[in-house]
Design a protein around this motif. Structure first.
Motif, mmCIF file in Angstrom:
data_model
loop_
_atom_site.group_PDB
_atom_site.id
_atom_site.type_symbol
_atom_site.label_atom_id
_atom_site.label_comp_id
_atom_site.label_asym_id
_atom_site.label_seq_id
_atom_site.Cartn_x
_atom_site.Cartn_y
_atom_site.Cartn_z
ATOM 1 N N ALA A 1 14.843 -18.217 5.136
ATOM 2 C CA ALA A 1 16.101 -18.712 4.360
ATOM 3 C C ALA A 1 17.263 -17.957 4.325
ATOM 4 C CB ALA A 1 15.640 -18.819 2.686
ATOM 5 N N LYS A 2 17.097 -16.591 4.428
ATOM 6 C CA LYS A 2 18.011 -15.608 4.577
ATOM 7 C C LYS A 2 18.780 -15.663 5.943
ATOM 8 C CE LYS A 2 19.518 -10.945 3.277
ATOM 9 N NZ LYS A 2 18.846 -9.524 2.773
ATOM 10 N N ASP A 3 17.865 -15.924 7.036
ATOM 11 C CA ASP A 3 18.225 -15.897 8.408
ATOM 12 C C ASP A 3 18.997 -17.041 8.565
ATOM 13 O OD1 ASP A 3 17.186 -13.452 8.915
ATOM 14 O OD2 ASP A 3 15.497 -14.455 9.910
ATOM 15 N N SER A 4 18.442 -18.414 8.156
ATOM 16 C CA SER A 4 19.203 -19.444 8.031
ATOM 17 C C SER A 4 20.325 -19.651 7.386
ATOM 18 C CB SER A 4 18.259 -20.658 7.301
ATOM 19 O OG SER A 4 19.029 -21.747 7.591
ATOM 20 N N GLN A 5 20.584 -18.815 6.311
ATOM 21 C CA GLN A 5 22.033 -18.735 5.617
ATOM 22 C C GLN A 5 22.969 -18.103 6.390
ATOM 23 O OE1 GLN A 5 21.560 -16.940 1.705
ATOM 24 N NE2 GLN A 5 23.525 -17.767 1.173
ATOM 25 N N LYS A 6 22.387 -16.932 6.967
ATOM 26 C CA LYS A 6 23.276 -16.197 7.892
ATOM 27 C C LYS A 6 23.966 -16.984 9.043
ATOM 28 C CE LYS A 6 21.486 -11.384 7.070
ATOM 29 N NZ LYS A 6 21.072 -10.370 7.576
ATOM 30 N N LYS A 7 22.725 -17.746 9.664
ATOM 31 C CA LYS A 7 23.219 -18.788 10.879
ATOM 32 C C LYS A 7 24.119 -19.739 10.368
ATOM 33 C CE LYS A 7 21.281 -21.748 14.191
ATOM 34 N NZ LYS A 7 20.098 -22.194 14.988
ATOM 35 N N GLN A 8 24.003 -20.350 9.104
ATOM 36 C CA GLN A 8 25.019 -21.345 8.613
ATOM 37 C C GLN A 8 26.468 -20.591 8.550
ATOM 38 O OE1 GLN A 8 23.083 -23.000 5.254
ATOM 39 N NE2 GLN A 8 21.931 -24.601 6.552
ATOM 40 N N GLU A 9 26.469 -19.684 7.882
ATOM 41 C CA GLU A 9 27.512 -18.825 7.865
ATOM 42 C C GLU A 9 28.492 -18.428 8.895
ATOM 43 O OE1 GLU A 9 30.625 -17.631 5.361
ATOM 44 O OE2 GLU A 9 28.965 -18.688 4.625
ATOM 45 N N ALA A 10 27.514 -18.132 9.876
ATOM 46 C CA ALA A 10 28.149 -17.768 11.140
ATOM 47 C C ALA A 10 28.816 -19.050 11.790
ATOM 48 C CB ALA A 10 27.238 -17.028 12.318
ATOM 49 N N GLU A 11 28.085 -20.362 11.819
ATOM 50 C CA GLU A 11 28.522 -21.310 12.145
ATOM 51 C C GLU A 11 29.698 -22.187 11.506
ATOM 52 O OE1 GLU A 11 25.378 -24.332 12.040
ATOM 53 O OE2 GLU A 11 24.203 -23.077 13.812
ATOM 54 N N LYS A 12 29.703 -21.620 10.295
ATOM 55 C CA LYS A 12 30.920 -22.065 9.480
ATOM 56 C C LYS A 12 32.260 -21.036 9.688
ATOM 57 C CE LYS A 12 32.320 -22.280 4.313
ATOM 58 N NZ LYS A 12 32.142 -22.018 3.221
ATOM 59 N N ILE A 13 31.972 -20.015 9.998
ATOM 60 C CA ILE A 13 33.033 -19.026 10.347
ATOM 61 C C ILE A 13 33.673 -19.495 11.878
ATOM 62 C CG2 ILE A 13 33.965 -16.828 11.133
ATOM 63 C CD1 ILE A 13 31.712 -15.570 8.811
ATOM 64 N N SER A 14 32.788 -19.867 12.719
ATOM 65 C CA SER A 14 33.056 -20.207 14.198
ATOM 66 C C SER A 14 33.896 -21.658 14.024
ATOM 67 C CB SER A 14 31.835 -20.440 14.995
ATOM 68 O OG SER A 14 32.079 -20.777 16.357
ATOM 69 N N LEU A 15 33.232 -22.607 13.057
ATOM 70 C CA LEU A 15 34.219 -23.725 13.080
ATOM 71 C C LEU A 15 35.422 -23.726 12.555
ATOM 72 C CD1 LEU A 15 34.399 -26.755 13.132
ATOM 73 C CD2 LEU A 15 33.228 -26.880 10.693
ATOM 74 N N SER A 16 35.470 -22.748 11.294
ATOM 75 C CA SER A 16 37.102 -22.175 10.910
ATOM 76 C C SER A 16 37.915 -21.639 11.845
ATOM 77 C CB SER A 16 36.878 -21.469 9.630
ATOM 78 O OG SER A 16 36.363 -20.249 9.924
#
Length: 177
Positions: free
Chosen positions: A35-50
């Motif tokens: 779950a922590k790894d998934s959350q980090k991946k989602q956060e990285a994707e969010k930053i990349s999209l922004s």
């Protein structure tokens, strides 16, 4: 039973108990880690999209800033930096068509990351200006031809706010990269 056999059975029970505790710990830790790894991946994707959104907004923000600056320069009636006299009648850029265009472009503000607050504020002023423009057009259509003259100060004030905020957003984006 001998003492040696009882000790062996007790040791086996302890090993099994410790093994069970370790298994429970792993059973808790593995999903937590996933779950922590998934959350980090989602956060990285969010930053990349922004980042993509921020950089893709730059050309439009440059254009908005430039057109509002031109509008304000012409409305000031002062001379250009080359000494050419300016007159509002000579203004050939349709600043107000940009207001409608940017009202749609800035709707992606929710995906803009750290500049979201500034972009939302800019969007608010652009939408208010669009509403003022629509009201002014209605008044002129209904025969109130002095509407532009009477609302000119409001449009100039809105253009100043748009120019200032677009400059602030551009500087924020440029400072990130």
């Amino acid at each position: 039973m001998e003492f040696h056999e009882i000790n062996w059975i007790a040791t086996a029970a302890w090993v099994q108990a410790i093994g069970s505790i370790i298994a429970i710990g792993i059973a808790i830790w593995v999903p937590f880690k996933l779950a922590k790894d998934s959350q980090k991946k989602q956060e990285a994707e969010k930053i990349s999209l922004s980042r993509v959104v921020q950089v893709s907004l730059l050309p439009d923000l440059y254009r908005l800033r430039s057109c509002t600056k031109d509008f304000l320069d012409f409305q000031s009636g002062g001379k250009s930096f080359l000494g050419v006299n300016r007159s509002p009648e000579d203004f050939d850029e349709d600043f107000f068509s940009l207001v409608k265009e940017y009202a749609n472009i800035l709707k992606i503000a929710s995906k803009s990351g750290v500049i979201q607050e500034q972009l939302t504020e800019l969007m608010s002023i652009v939408l208010q200006t669009n509403e003022l423009l629509a009201e002014n057009t209605r008044l002129q259509r209904d025969g109130y031809h002095a509407a532009w003259t009477n609302h000119k100060d409001l449009f100039i004030e809105a253009a100043e706010s748009i120019n200032e905020l677009s400059d602030k957003v551009i500087l924020s984006i440029e400072s990130l990269y």
